[in-house]
Structures are given as C-alpha cells and as structure tokens.
Motif scaffolding. Structure first.
Motif, short mmCIF file in Angstrom:
data_model
loop_
_atom_site.label_atom_id
_atom_site.label_comp_id
_atom_site.label_asym_id
_atom_site.label_seq_id
_atom_site.Cartn_x
_atom_site.Cartn_y
_atom_site.Cartn_z
N ASN A 1 3.51 -7.22 -0.63
CA ASN A 1 2.08 -7.24 -0.34
C ASN A 1 1.42 -8.37 -1.12
O ASN A 1 1.60 -8.48 -2.33
CB ASN A 1 1.44 -5.90 -0.72
CG ASN A 1 0.00 -5.83 -0.23
OD1 ASN A 1 -0.33 -6.41 0.80
ND2 ASN A 1 -0.86 -5.13 -0.95
N MET B 1 0.28 1.59 4.19
CA MET B 1 0.65 0.18 4.27
C MET B 1 2.14 -0.05 4.52
O MET B 1 2.50 -0.88 5.37
CB MET B 1 0.27 -0.53 2.97
CG MET B 1 0.86 -1.93 2.86
SD MET B 1 0.19 -2.85 1.50
CE MET B 1 0.97 -2.07 0.11
N ASP B 2 3.00 0.64 3.79
CA ASP B 2 4.41 0.26 3.80
C ASP B 2 5.07 0.41 5.16
O ASP B 2 5.66 -0.54 5.68
CB ASP B 2 5.17 1.00 2.71
CG ASP B 2 4.63 0.68 1.32
OD1 ASP B 2 3.83 -0.28 1.22
OD2 ASP B 2 4.97 1.36 0.36
N GLY C 1 -4.80 -6.95 -1.43
CA GLY C 1 -5.22 -5.58 -1.10
C GLY C 1 -4.43 -4.57 -1.90
O GLY C 1 -3.80 -3.67 -1.34
N ALA C 2 -4.47 -4.71 -3.25
CA ALA C 2 -3.65 -3.82 -4.09
C ALA C 2 -4.32 -2.48 -4.28
O ALA C 2 -5.49 -2.40 -4.67
CB ALA C 2 -3.42 -4.48 -5.45
N HIS C 3 -3.59 -1.42 -4.03
CA HIS C 3 -4.07 -0.05 -4.15
C HIS C 3 -5.29 0.19 -3.26
O HIS C 3 -6.18 0.96 -3.61
CB HIS C 3 -4.35 0.31 -5.62
CG HIS C 3 -3.08 0.45 -6.41
ND1 HIS C 3 -2.40 1.64 -6.50
CD2 HIS C 3 -2.35 -0.46 -7.11
CE1 HIS C 3 -1.31 1.46 -7.24
NE2 HIS C 3 -1.26 0.19 -7.61
N ASP D 1 -4.76 0.77 0.26
CA ASP D 1 -4.43 1.50 1.50
C ASP D 1 -4.89 2.96 1.45
O ASP D 1 -5.48 3.45 2.41
CB ASP D 1 -2.95 1.38 1.90
CG ASP D 1 -1.95 1.86 0.87
OD1 ASP D 1 -2.35 2.12 -0.28
OD2 ASP D 1 -0.75 1.98 1.22
N TYR D 2 -4.69 3.61 0.30
CA TYR D 2 -5.13 5.02 0.24
C TYR D 2 -6.62 5.14 -0.06
O TYR D 2 -7.14 6.25 -0.19
CB TYR D 2 -4.27 5.82 -0.75
CG TYR D 2 -4.24 5.26 -2.15
CD1 TYR D 2 -5.22 5.56 -3.09
CD2 TYR D 2 -3.20 4.41 -2.54
CE1 TYR D 2 -5.17 5.04 -4.37
CE2 TYR D 2 -3.15 3.88 -3.82
CZ TYR D 2 -4.14 4.20 -4.73
OH TYR D 2 -4.09 3.68 -6.00
N CYS E 1 2.34 8.77 -0.03
CA CYS E 1 2.24 7.32 0.07
C CYS E 1 1.10 6.92 1.01
O CYS E 1 0.70 7.69 1.88
CB CYS E 1 3.56 6.74 0.57
SG CYS E 1 4.10 7.48 2.09
N ARG F 1 9.09 -5.24 2.42
CA ARG F 1 7.82 -5.97 2.52
C ARG F 1 7.33 -6.38 1.14
O ARG F 1 7.69 -5.78 0.12
CB ARG F 1 6.75 -5.14 3.21
CG ARG F 1 6.29 -3.90 2.46
CD ARG F 1 5.01 -4.11 1.65
NE ARG F 1 4.67 -2.96 0.82
CZ ARG F 1 5.05 -2.82 -0.43
NH1 ARG F 1 5.80 -3.73 -1.02
NH2 ARG F 1 4.71 -1.75 -1.14
N GLY G 1 3.24 -4.25 -5.03
CA GLY G 1 3.66 -2.85 -5.05
C GLY G 1 2.71 -2.06 -5.95
O GLY G 1 1.58 -2.48 -6.21
N ALA G 2 3.19 -0.94 -6.46
CA ALA G 2 2.31 -0.06 -7.23
C ALA G 2 2.06 -0.59 -8.64
O ALA G 2 1.05 -0.29 -9.25
CB ALA G 2 2.92 1.33 -7.31
N PHE H 1 1.20 6.67 -10.38
CA PHE H 1 0.63 6.33 -9.06
C PHE H 1 -0.25 7.48 -8.58
O PHE H 1 -1.39 7.27 -8.17
CB PHE H 1 1.78 6.06 -8.06
CG PHE H 1 1.30 5.74 -6.68
CD1 PHE H 1 0.91 4.45 -6.35
CD2 PHE H 1 1.23 6.73 -5.70
CE1 PHE H 1 0.46 4.15 -5.06
CE2 PHE H 1 0.78 6.44 -4.43
CZ PHE H 1 0.40 5.14 -4.11
C1 GLA Z 1 2.85 1.55 -3.44
C2 GLA Z 1 2.52 2.44 -2.25
C3 GLA Z 1 1.66 1.70 -1.23
C4 GLA Z 1 0.46 1.07 -1.90
C5 GLA Z 1 0.90 0.24 -3.10
C6 GLA Z 1 -0.26 -0.32 -3.90
O1 GLA Z 1 3.70 0.50 -3.07
O2 GLA Z 1 3.71 2.84 -1.62
O3 GLA Z 1 1.28 2.59 -0.21
O4 GLA Z 1 -0.47 2.07 -2.27
O5 GLA Z 1 1.68 1.01 -4.00
O6 GLA Z 1 -0.96 -1.29 -3.16
#
Ligand code: GLA
Length: 407
Positions: free
Chosen positions: A45, A190-191, A48-50, A52-53, A187, A43, A355-356, A241
C-alpha cells in the motif's frame, strides 16, 4: 518437501515457477492427472494508511510475488490441504467441514472453501473434493498481505475448479468474509480488493466508504517501487492493530455527535476535530488526527499521480510516515531508520511504512535507475544502527489472480 526455489523468486509469477509448483504437487500427492496452477499476488500500500476500516481511500498496488495454488479434483468427497511452508497436511471430508477455526494455517483456505461451497449451492451446483498445495514467494507477516493472497488465490482456484464463473468482486468478498468470519480477523477491505482487482502498471484507488474503485497508471519506466523488510515481527501486532481499530471507533463515536452527517471517521472534518478533539482521550484524539489528515494527503497524492508528479506523490508518502510515527504510533525505530535513510537520498521521491506497522516493511518510491544506490544505502544505514541487514527488493507490478499454464 520441494517448495519453490528462492533463487527463482525474482523471476516473478511466471510459467517456470508455476511448473515447479505443479511438480511439488505431484511429489506430495502422486496419483494421476496434472493439477491446475493458480497465482494470486501480494500487495503493497502506497497511500491511505489505516484508512480502510475508517471508510477512507487507499492506494495499493499488487506485487509480482504471491501465492501459488495447485489443485486437482477428486471424486470421493475428500479434501487434502498441504503447504510447502507448513509440515502438517489437513485431511477433511467435504460433508463434514469444521465449523470453527482451529488456529492453524489451513483455517484460511477452509474458510474460503465454506464460502465458495455456499455460493455454488446458491447456483444449484455441488463441488466435489480436491487435493490442493499452497506455496509461494511472499514473506509472511511482513505487511505484504500474505493472508489476502492465500484467501483470494483459493477463491479463484475453487471458482475455476467448480466452473462457477463468479465475478472477481464476488470472489474478493468471499475471501473477505472467510477472513472476518471463519478465521476471525477484523481486517479492513483493502487487502482482498488490492489482490483481487489488481491490474499491472496501475495503483488501485479504492474508496473504502462506497467501495468504488479506479485505476491510476504508474509509469514503471520512470519510477521503481522498493520494499525494505525490517525483518521485525511483533507477536503483539494483531492486538495493537485491534487497539487502533477500537481507538478510531471511540473517536468517531464521540465526534459524530458534533457532526450529524458523518457516517465514519473519514467524514469528520478538520473543524470538527479542532473544536471537539479535546473531549477525546489523548490516544483516540491522535488517531483521529492521523486519519483526517491522511484522507486529505491521499486525495492530494492521487492528484499528483494523475498529473505525472511522482515527486509530489512521494512527498505525501513521507508526510504519511511522520504521521504514522507521531499520531498513529505504529512505527518502530527500524522502520524510521529505513525511511530516513531513503528520503535523504537524491532520486527518492518518498518513503513510509506499509501495512499495519509495528515492524514489517517500508515502501520507497524512487526514480528508475537509482535502485542499486538505494539498496546499498539502506543496508549500510540499517547495519550501522541495528547490526544486521534488512531485505531490500524491487517489485514489478502484477496483473492479478490468474491460472498459469505450465510449460
Ligand atoms: C493491515 C490491514 C489492512 C489495513 C492496513 C493499514 O495491513 O490488514 O486492512 O488496515 O493494516 O493500512
């Protein structure tokens, strides 16, 4: 070891690739009977960075690269796990599966197997052993979710092998529990959702607070999605992270005292941060700043896409990158270089890291037809700055995890 021919990578998850993978399985395991071959995408993204948590919304889409899982049942209660990318094969007995991770690649599928066996047992079913070969065409560690791809792919394959008929979302949760539990990675959600619920021609809108989701169509006849890989892989990325997760948590723990209705950082209002941000340490304050603004940007990007305004969506992506660099501090000069070269080109709607961060890839939204010029520009700018080329690719969407009939 055979594996997948990189030449084929651009042909996507089609029957030829699956057939190649099936042949690799037979080379590895021999024996009678064809394996069944499954595919789960990676995937990327876009917004919506960072978040999901932090309980915020995210907007990922699946890409037509991912993990192939070839599997064949056996009748002796034994399980053999192999990968075209790893030398070591792991042989186990179903009745004596490891209860703790071993710090190797097979932890991911073993964690999922444990989850699926528990779900089977709850149905009164008992699965037997199997041979499985993993492979694929997704770069590992690039921020394109290779771990969710392998976990969700395993969950789908085992569900089919054991005839459980579990709903997609249950398989997504099995994958998530495996990663968080057995593998031990904290994690976000999202993923596995992005991989498991993928639909072609759409971004997934996932609200990570209540886990509601919706598909927002994206017109691939009008826009293209490019992913440019810096090829930078940071060994400390997982630690950094986890540090971001902890800083967001610290910010929330303090700010919630001033806003009693908040259940996660996403709920904190600008006014609360403006009034009480000075009570935070500088780093958690900057993280909170990013999160709260990124939530607003992601809603605004969704509105733009709904009215077919790709440029408006792209502008939010580029703003997101600025915030990821300045406030969340997860960019690196290589990513900034790619984003800057991309957004200075006519026909590019927006760009940001995906991603992260800390290396990995930038994602670019551009007008269809501008691909060649973008690739050339990114390579030229990057070579000038860093003396080497990034890998620039254009991905199609993907309909999500599935069994592929081999021709
Ligand atoms: C990593 C994590 C995801 C998300 C992204 C940042 O990819 O695996 O869950 O937190 O970073 O958006």
């Amino acid at each position: 070891m055979t594996g997948l021919d990189p030449k084929n990578a651009m042909r996507g998850a089609d029957a030829d690739l699956a057939a190649d993978h099936g042949r690799a399985f037979r080379d590895r395991f021999g024996g009678q009977g064809e394996p069944r071959v499954f595919f789960a995408p990676g995937r990327v993204n876009l917004m919506g960075a960072h978040l999901d948590y932090n309980g915020g919304p995210v907007m990922p889409t699946a890409i037509d690269r991912g993990t192939f899982v070839a599997v064949r049942e056996r009748r002796d209660g034994r399980v053999s796990l192999a990968s075209t990318r790893e030398g070591v094969q792991v042989d186990l007995e179903l009745d004596r599966l490891p209860t703790a991770r071993a710090g190797r690649w097979a932890d991911y599928p073993i964690g999922v197997l444990r989850e699926i066996l528990a779900l089977a047992e709850a149905q009164g079913t008992r699965g037997d052993g199997f041979d499985v070969l993993f492979g694929g065409n997704l770069p590992v560690g690039a921020g394109l979710s290779s771990s969710a791809s392998i976990c969700v792919g395993t969950a789908f394959a085992l569900d089919a092998l054991y005839g459980l008929g579990l709903p997609r979302v249950e398989l997504v949760h099995a994958a998530l529990r495996a990663e968080r539990g057995f593998v031990g990675v904290q994690c976000g959600i999202m993923d596995p959702y992005a991989v498991g619920l993928a639909r072609a021609g759409a971004l997934l809108w996932l609200d990570c607070k209540d886990r509601s989701s919706e598909y927002i169509p994206i017109d691939h006849a009008q826009v293209s999605i490019a992913v440019a890989d810096t090829l930078v892989r940071r060994e400390l990325a997982q630690g950094m992270f986890n540090e971001r997760v902890a800083q967001c948590r610290a910010a929330f723990d303090l700010l919630r005292r001033h806003q009693s209705d908040a259940t996660c950082l996403r709920d904190i209002r600008f006014e609360t941060l403006a009034a009480h941000g000075h009570e935070l340490e500088p780093a958690p304050a900057r993280r909170a700043h990013h999160v709260i603004e990124e939530v607003a940007r992601t809603f605004s990007a969704r509105d733009a896409l709904r009215r077919g305004d790709a440029a408006g969506f792209g502008a939010e992506m580029t703003r997101a990158h600025d915030s990821l660099r300045e406030q969340f501090e997860v960019s690196v000069p290589e990513l900034d270089c790619l984003v800057e070269s991309a957004v200075s080109m006519p026909g590019v709607h927006g760009a940001r890291l995906t991603g992260a961060g800390f290396g990995g890839c930038a994602v670019v939204l551009l007008e269809r037809g501008a691909e060649a010029e973008l690739a050339e520009r990114l390579v030229r700018g990057y070579e000038r700055a860093f003396g080497r080329a990034p890998v620039v690719e254009f991905f199609g969407g993907d309909p999500g995890p599935r069994e592929i009939e081999c021709t």
